[in-house]
Design a protein around this motif. Structure first.
Motif, short mmCIF file in Angstrom:
data_model
loop_
_atom_site.label_atom_id
_atom_site.label_comp_id
_atom_site.label_asym_id
_atom_site.label_seq_id
_atom_site.Cartn_x
_atom_site.Cartn_y
_atom_site.Cartn_z
N ARG A 137 0.74 -1.15 0.11
CA ARG A 137 0.11 -0.03 -0.18
C ARG A 137 0.70 1.24 -0.07
O ARG A 137 0.66 2.24 -0.78
N ASP A 140 2.61 1.71 -3.37
CA ASP A 140 1.29 2.05 -4.42
C ASP A 140 0.95 3.53 -4.25
O ASP A 140 0.79 4.29 -5.12
N ASP A 155 -3.56 0.62 -13.43
CA ASP A 155 -4.63 0.42 -14.40
C ASP A 155 -4.02 -0.11 -15.62
O ASP A 155 -4.51 -0.83 -16.34
N LYS A 161 -2.87 -5.30 -10.78
CA LYS A 161 -3.96 -4.77 -10.23
C LYS A 161 -4.92 -5.79 -9.36
O LYS A 161 -5.50 -5.54 -8.24
N GLY A 162 -5.31 -6.68 -10.14
CA GLY A 162 -6.24 -7.86 -9.54
C GLY A 162 -5.41 -8.49 -8.32
O GLY A 162 -6.31 -8.59 -7.54
N ASP A 165 -5.61 -5.91 -5.58
CA ASP A 165 -6.86 -5.70 -4.85
C ASP A 165 -7.33 -6.94 -4.00
O ASP A 165 -7.90 -6.51 -3.29
N LYS A 166 -6.94 -8.07 -4.27
CA LYS A 166 -7.10 -9.02 -3.45
C LYS A 166 -6.66 -8.94 -2.11
O LYS A 166 -7.14 -9.24 -1.17
N PHE A 168 -5.40 -6.14 -0.73
CA PHE A 168 -6.06 -5.06 -0.14
C PHE A 168 -7.60 -5.57 0.44
O PHE A 168 -7.96 -4.92 1.42
N GLU A 169 -8.16 -6.37 -0.12
CA GLU A 169 -9.56 -6.72 0.35
C GLU A 169 -9.18 -7.53 1.57
O GLU A 169 -9.82 -7.48 2.50
N PRO A 172 -7.52 -4.55 4.74
CA PRO A 172 -7.88 -3.44 4.19
C PRO A 172 -7.40 -2.21 4.77
O PRO A 172 -7.05 -1.25 4.11
#
Length: 178
Positions: A137, A140, A155, A161-162, A165-166, A168-169, A172
């Protein structure tokens, strides 16, 4: 009497048209500022240790260098995503082995010790993944700050990114235990 230095020794001034090493120093300064928190980053910007126009300005003239630094930072993000995946795989293997030990235990005391060890390993695993997610993070945020706020830099890299994102999910917000 010695006059105190204007800037802390870790932060250095770089020329307005930096070479790659100077751009890397800037990027490290941004990562450091983001890692220290938004308030500390703002304080550094206000004191002039990292000047906004030096960190974010001159994009047309230094776009190639900015892209180069972004590439290096993307490599770091890739490395930490791989580290995260390796830790997940390592834990799944260790967790399965501990479950076999628990299942094979015949006495209650041995089973309880194995369960306690499994819980300890789970806690260490979560702590390690949380640290990795926090650093991803930070990287990023630093790359996004360098590139400007137009669009998310990831992007351009949909696979990365995928994966991020997982991560960070799953983690969080980085919350430090007391």
């Amino acid at each position: 009497l010695k006059r105190p230095a204007r800037f802390p020794p870790l932060l250095v001034r770089v020329p307005s048209r930096p070479s790659l090493p100077a751009a890397m120093v800037r990027a490290f300064g941004l990562v450091l500022a983001v890692a220290m928190g938004h308030g500390a980053a703002g304080a550094l910007l206000a004191k002039g240790a990292i000047r906004a126009n030096e960190a974010f300005g001159d994009l047309p003239a230094s776009m190639a260098k900015s892209d180069e630094v972004t590439g290096h930072m993307k490599g770091m993000v890739d490395g930490y995503v791989q580290k995260y995946d390796d830790e997940v795989a390592k834990f799944e293997e260790a967790d399965a082995a501990m479950q076999k030990v628990i299942d094979a235990s015949e006495d209650a005391e041995g089973k309880q010790r194995a369960i306690d060890e499994k819980l300890r390993l789970k806690e260490e695993h979560d702590e390690k993944l949380s640290g990795i997610a926090s650093f991803i993070r930070t990287l990023d945020s630093a790359v996004q700050a360098m590139r400007g706020g137009e669009k998310a830099w990831m992007d351009e890299y949909p696979d990365l990114k995928g994966k991020v994102d997982k991560i960070f999910e799953a983690y969080p917000v980085f919350v430090q235990k007391q």
